[in-house]
Design a protein around this motif. Sequence first.
Motif, PDB file in Angstrom:
ATOM      1  N   SER A  98      -2.397  19.645  58.211  1.00 13.84           N
ATOM      2  CA  SER A  98      -1.241  19.485  57.320  1.00 13.84           C
ATOM      3  C   SER A  98      -0.187  20.544  57.609  1.00 13.84           C
ATOM      4  O   SER A  98      -0.486  21.650  58.058  1.00 13.84           O
ATOM      5  CB  SER A  98      -1.671  19.572  55.854  1.00 13.84           C
ATOM      6  N   ARG A  99       1.037  20.161  57.329  1.00  9.25           N
ATOM      7  CA  ARG A  99       2.158  21.074  57.516  1.00  9.25           C
ATOM      8  C   ARG A  99       2.013  22.304  56.624  1.00  9.25           C
ATOM      9  O   ARG A  99       2.338  23.414  57.025  1.00  9.25           O
ATOM     10  CB  ARG A  99       3.441  20.308  57.192  1.00  9.25           C
ATOM     11  N   GLU A 100       1.502  22.095  55.426  1.00  4.57           N
ATOM     12  CA  GLU A 100       1.315  23.224  54.499  1.00  4.57           C
ATOM     13  C   GLU A 100       0.332  24.233  55.105  1.00  4.57           C
ATOM     14  O   GLU A 100       0.513  25.437  54.992  1.00  4.57           O
ATOM     15  CB  GLU A 100       0.779  22.757  53.135  1.00  4.57           C
TER      16      GLU A 100
END
Length: 458
Positions: free
Chosen positions: A218-220
């Motif tokens: 995930s980007r997070e």
Amino acid sequence: MSEKVRIFLSAAGQEALTALYGTALQDPRFSVVGLAPTAELLQAQLPASAAEAALVDAELLVPLGERGILEFLQTRHGGAALLVAIPPALEPLRGALLALDRVREVVAKPYVPGEVLSRLWQIAQSERAMKASLSPAAALRTEISAPAGTVAVGTHVFAVTASKGGPGKSTVAVNLAYRLAQHGVRTLLVGFDTPDAVGIQLGLPKAPNMGAWFRSGSREALIGAIQRKDGILDVLLSPNDPIEAARVAFADLIDRAARFAAGLSGSPEAVVRRAVEQALAAADAGRIARLVDEVRSLHPPYAAVVMDLPPTQTEWNIQPLMRATAVLLVAEPSLADQVNAIETLNILTGVLDPRYRVPRQAIYLVLNRVTDRDPLTPQAFREGIEAALGWAPPVIARIPHDPEVRRAQIAFVPPVTKVDAFREGIDQIVAFFFPNLSGRPPARGLQLGGIRIRLGGR
Ligand SMILES: Nc1ncnc2c1ncn2[C@@H]1O[C@H](COP(=O)(O)OP(=O)(O)OP(=O)(O)O)[C@@H](O)[C@H]1O
Ligand SMILES: [Mg+2]
């Protein structure tokens, strides 16, 4: 380096604007090309300002409504990169503002004028860095599709590599990245070697690191894995765990083998053998290259990504090279390094190993640990390579040997902030790729919020 950065300033009310303008006038880094204390002036002048970076006081735009603010900033920026100041009432709009193409940062009001101006300088420098043309070869190998006759611009992705262990790859990567950050260029340093050397040189904890992204995708997780050094340089460390690093590389091989197996027939054993052989022989972009793509797609964009590569021919070396816009081959001016460099150039360009496909024009030599007593001068070093291969990359920097380098590293201080001759060597790389940056940042400190911070002073 070249002239002052052109900025546009706006603030709700003459008094606030005067405070900003007064500070900017005293700062030789700036040329103020436009001022707007009212909504009318802001709307009339920003689109035509020719500023490189603009401070937009969103309070002035409140009458436009939320949609109107976003539309104005998306379409009427006049080409400037934007720093948007918001009053507390507009805080809910922060995310939407940051997603706009030209918005680089959002600050809450009230702000300190000197701090906001420093941010504006960094934003303008990063824009210049993105506009500095990439190596001619970069246009051929990245997804950047520039119209014929134009030069490719965008994020510079440096792969710092070498023929063997020890000539100073990590030292060059760390200090190039740190120096770019000092120049105001938004930079991410990425360690691809395991165990990670860049974190050790900078005194950073082993985690968080990119392992989190490989686990979740995930980007997070990626953003959460980025550490910060001295408030200026973003750093993404390698998984730091040899077993996890090997698993990532194997996962890419397995994906590839599975794809090959789909087109094969025969006994299960024969299919597996053939598919694995093909997977090992044919390099492909996999997870590691996708990590670089993900880093490049972050907004606001990094103007430079500096990658410290391992010296071994594994996925951890091949895949980052596929994404590099420039490859810095670090060598010492020794006979061994010259001989090894010849072999490495043959590997990198695919002569000896078809898994590598770096175009010649994207490769540059960086000579490290140079002394005036070297029998092999930089010129002779290059000529020896040329005699063997019929071509040789240009030598773009000569970095002197200095025992103070190691001393600084032991204290977790980037030598570029402490050792003058070493810094001059690193600045040769900066000047080569970014001739359009404005001014020279101070040798040892950097300006943050008008306060001069001393870094690692003795
Ligand atoms: N210009 C320099 N002057 C003096 N010492 C240097 C210089 N550059 C690097 N060194 C020293 O050389 C050693 C190796 O440097 P570094 O770890 O950066 O090399 P490397 O190529 O990344 O090695 P590895 O292959 O192990 O990753 C370190 O002890 C470092 O302090
Ligand atoms: Mg290293």
